[in-house]
Scaffold this motif. Structure first.
Motif, PDB file in Angstrom:
ATOM      1  N   ALA A  58       0.828  -1.213   0.000  1.00 23.79           N
ATOM      2  CA  ALA A  58       0.000   0.000   0.000  1.00 23.79           C
ATOM      3  C   ALA A  58       0.859   1.257   0.000  1.00 23.79           C
ATOM      4  N   GLY A  59       2.143   1.126   0.374  1.00 21.33           N
ATOM      5  CA  GLY A  59       3.072   2.249   0.289  1.00 21.33           C
ATOM      6  C   GLY A  59       2.940   3.310   1.362  1.00 21.33           C
ATOM      7  N   PRO A  60       2.792   2.936   2.642  1.00 21.66           N
ATOM      8  CA  PRO A  60       2.701   3.970   3.680  1.00 21.66           C
ATOM      9  C   PRO A  60       4.015   4.725   3.837  1.00 21.66           C
ATOM     10  N   ASP A  61       3.924   5.978   4.283  1.00 20.41           N
ATOM     11  CA  ASP A  61       5.119   6.779   4.569  1.00 20.41           C
ATOM     12  C   ASP A  61       5.748   6.361   5.890  1.00 20.41           C
ATOM     13  N   LEU A  62       4.918   5.887   6.796  1.00 22.38           N
ATOM     14  CA  LEU A  62       5.359   5.509   8.140  1.00 22.38           C
ATOM     15  C   LEU A  62       4.463   4.387   8.626  1.00 22.38           C
ATOM     16  N   ILE A  63       5.058   3.396   9.291  1.00 17.50           N
ATOM     17  CA  ILE A  63       4.277   2.309   9.892  1.00 17.50           C
ATOM     18  C   ILE A  63       4.478   2.349  11.396  1.00 17.50           C
ATOM     19  N   VAL A  64       3.384   2.264  12.145  1.00 19.95           N
ATOM     20  CA  VAL A  64       3.429   2.191  13.601  1.00 19.95           C
ATOM     21  C   VAL A  64       2.980   0.800  14.025  1.00 19.95           C
ATOM     22  N   GLU A  65       3.824   0.114  14.774  1.00 20.51           N
ATOM     23  CA  GLU A  65       3.497  -1.233  15.275  1.00 20.51           C
ATOM     24  C   GLU A  65       2.829  -1.115  16.633  1.00 20.51           C
ATOM     25  N   CYS A  66       1.613  -1.636  16.747  1.00 15.19           N
ATOM     26  CA  CYS A  66       0.860  -1.617  18.007  1.00 15.19           C
ATOM     27  C   CYS A  66       0.245  -2.995  18.274  1.00 15.19           C
ATOM     28  N   ALA A  67       0.958  -4.058  17.922  1.00 16.86           N
ATOM     29  CA  ALA A  67       0.305  -5.371  17.928  1.00 16.86           C
ATOM     30  C   ALA A  67       1.067  -6.462  18.667  1.00 16.86           C
ATOM     31  N   GLY A  68       2.124  -6.127  19.386  1.00 23.65           N
ATOM     32  CA  GLY A  68       2.828  -7.157  20.131  1.00 23.65           C
ATOM     33  C   GLY A  68       4.080  -7.654  19.432  1.00 23.65           C
ATOM     34  N   HIS A  69       4.808  -8.501  20.157  1.00 25.36           N
ATOM     35  CA  HIS A  69       6.132  -8.926  19.716  1.00 25.36           C
ATOM     36  C   HIS A  69       6.131  -9.638  18.372  1.00 25.36           C
ATOM     37  N   ALA A  71       4.425  -9.150  15.808  1.00 25.41           N
ATOM     38  CA  ALA A  71       4.310  -8.213  14.686  1.00 25.41           C
ATOM     39  C   ALA A  71       5.654  -7.630  14.288  1.00 25.41           C
ATOM     40  N   VAL A  72       6.584  -7.547  15.240  1.00 26.31           N
ATOM     41  CA  VAL A  72       7.914  -7.027  14.913  1.00 26.31           C
ATOM     42  C   VAL A  72       8.607  -7.984  13.942  1.00 26.31           C
ATOM     43  N   VAL A  73       8.447  -9.277  14.190  1.00 22.63           N
ATOM     44  CA  VAL A  73       9.056 -10.286  13.322  1.00 22.63           C
ATOM     45  C   VAL A  73       8.349 -10.334  11.968  1.00 22.63           C
ATOM     46  N   GLU A  74       7.019 -10.406  12.013  1.00 20.43           N
ATOM     47  CA  GLU A  74       6.247 -10.696  10.807  1.00 20.43           C
ATOM     48  C   GLU A  74       6.079  -9.500   9.873  1.00 20.43           C
ATOM     49  N   THR A  75       6.065  -8.301  10.421  1.00 22.04           N
ATOM     50  CA  THR A  75       5.767  -7.127   9.589  1.00 22.04           C
ATOM     51  C   THR A  75       6.835  -6.056   9.626  1.00 22.04           C
ATOM     52  N   VAL A  76       7.357  -5.739  10.807  1.00 20.95           N
ATOM     53  CA  VAL A  76       8.321  -4.651  10.904  1.00 20.95           C
ATOM     54  C   VAL A  76       9.593  -4.966  10.128  1.00 20.95           C
ATOM     55  N   VAL A  77      10.127  -6.162  10.289  1.00 22.73           N
ATOM     56  CA  VAL A  77      11.367  -6.513   9.582  1.00 22.73           C
ATOM     57  C   VAL A  77      11.198  -6.411   8.065  1.00 22.73           C
ATOM     58  N   PRO A  78      10.168  -7.030   7.460  1.00 23.04           N
ATOM     59  CA  PRO A  78      10.017  -6.868   6.003  1.00 23.04           C
ATOM     60  C   PRO A  78       9.706  -5.439   5.584  1.00 23.04           C
ATOM     61  N   ALA A  79       9.008  -4.685   6.419  1.00 19.51           N
ATOM     62  CA  ALA A  79       8.731  -3.287   6.074  1.00 19.51           C
ATOM     63  C   ALA A  79      10.020  -2.470   6.032  1.00 19.51           C
ATOM     64  N   LEU A  80      10.886  -2.693   7.004  1.00 22.34           N
ATOM     65  CA  LEU A  80      12.174  -1.997   7.021  1.00 22.34           C
ATOM     66  C   LEU A  80      13.004  -2.367   5.799  1.00 22.34           C
ATOM     67  N   LEU A  81      13.013  -3.640   5.462  1.00 23.66           N
ATOM     68  CA  LEU A  81      13.744  -4.080   4.277  1.00 23.66           C
ATOM     69  C   LEU A  81      13.216  -3.408   3.016  1.00 23.66           C
ATOM     70  N   SER A  82      11.928  -3.051   3.040  1.00 22.10           N
ATOM     71  CA  SER A  82      11.314  -2.373   1.893  1.00 22.10           C
ATOM     72  C   SER A  82      11.536  -0.864   1.929  1.00 22.10           C
ATOM     73  N   GLY A  83      12.211  -0.380   2.956  1.00 22.50           N
ATOM     74  CA  GLY A  83      12.526   1.042   3.034  1.00 22.50           C
ATOM     75  C   GLY A  83      11.511   1.891   3.754  1.00 22.50           C
ATOM     76  N   VAL A  84      10.582   1.269   4.494  1.00 23.36           N
ATOM     77  CA  VAL A  84       9.553   2.031   5.217  1.00 23.36           C
ATOM     78  C   VAL A  84       9.991   2.238   6.664  1.00 23.36           C
ATOM     79  N   GLU A  85      10.011   3.483   7.085  1.00 23.31           N
ATOM     80  CA  GLU A  85      10.352   3.790   8.480  1.00 23.31           C
ATOM     81  C   GLU A  85       9.269   3.231   9.399  1.00 23.31           C
ATOM     82  N   CYS A  86       9.687   2.667  10.549  1.00 27.18           N
ATOM     83  CA  CYS A  86       8.734   2.044  11.465  1.00 27.18           C
ATOM     84  C   CYS A  86       8.925   2.563  12.891  1.00 27.18           C
ATOM     85  N   VAL A  87       7.813   2.797  13.559  1.00 23.00           N
ATOM     86  CA  VAL A  87       7.805   3.103  14.988  1.00 23.00           C
ATOM     87  C   VAL A  87       7.367   1.833  15.707  1.00 23.00           C
TER      88      VAL A  87
END
Length: 263
Positions: A58-69, A71-87
């Protein structure tokens, strides 16, 4: 701004409310939720997806993780690899050394960064700034009403409803605290990452029937300054394990990316 948010629990709903109340509702919001939550999430007016790949696409400018540990593995890591800044709100997940390394490497390879908000406490900017001066000690105490520890290993150590005086049920380092109490030790992990690291940051957890709020206390001694913090965080009405200050801290991270002046 196109804001992506992982999860649709208490923190996400409160975050969207705070942004709206401040006139800072993003132009576009995409929520990543479990399929069972999709219908309720759509009622917020946001776009809803149920797979990590769809959120990233979907191409967000920023992703905020609010879903537990997880989610960091399943979504934050691939999002960072795709160049999306994550909180990342679930900072305690980084007590897992392998995951901490994976997150760091993903941000480096993606040419972006992962941001760890202060959450329920203050003074983290000062702690991080003091690091080059030489930090001698960081000692953190988490003091909460007994029932705020319900659903944690504390239940097996104490008769929580029957307590009549404060009881310290955990003493150890920040890594031990974050791994044993993943829903209660984000503050310990934040202090560890800002300061002395997981092994050298000391933690105490206390069930205290004399308090009605989540109390965070820590003391720092360093080469440039010594200081102490005492914060009486008001618990979220929907989840007493969460301090309301956490929501406002995350909202600040989002608004600082929209405002002309960030502080």
């Amino acid at each position: 701004m196109h804001l992506g948010v992982i999860g649709y629990g208490n923190i996400t709903r409160a975050l969207l409310d705070v942004l709206a109340s401040e006139g800072q509702t993003p132009e576009r919001v995409t929520l990543l939720v479990r399929p069972a939550q999709a219908e309720a999430a759509r009622a917020s007016g946001a776009e809803v997806v149920t797979e990590a790949a769809a959120l990233i696409a979907a191409g967000p400018d920023l992703i905020v993780e609010c879903a537990g540990h997880s989610a960091v593995v399943e979504t934050v890591v691939p999002a960072l690899l795709s160049g999306v800044e994550c909180v990342v709100v679930s900072i305690g997940a980084l007590a897992d050394a392998n995951l901490h390394h994976a997150v760091t490497e993903a941000a480096r390879k993606g040419g972006t960064r992962v941001v760890l908000p202060a959450g329920a406490i203050g003074g983290v900017d000062l702690l991080a700034a003091l690091k080059p001066s030489g930090i001698d000690s960081v000692v953190y105490t988490s003091r909460k009403p007994p029932l705020a520890w319900k659903g944690t290993p504390a239940e097996g150590l104490l008769d929580l409803p029957a307590l009549t005086e404060p009881a310290t049920f955990f003493t150890g380092n920040a890594r031990e605290a974050a791994l044993a109490y993943p829903k209660n030790a984000n503050v310990a992990a934040t202090l560890a990452l800002a300061g002395l690291g997981f092994e050298a940051t000391r933690v105490e957890m206390v069930a205290d029937p004399s308090v009605s709020q989540n109390i965070h206390e820590y003391r720092v001694t360093s080469g440039a300054a010594d200081y102490a913090m005492h914060i009486e965080g008001k618990p979220s009405p929907d989840n007493p394990k969460t301090s309301l200050a956490t929501v406002y801290s995350v909202a600040r991270e989002v608004m600082n990316r929209r405002n002309e002046v960030a502080i």
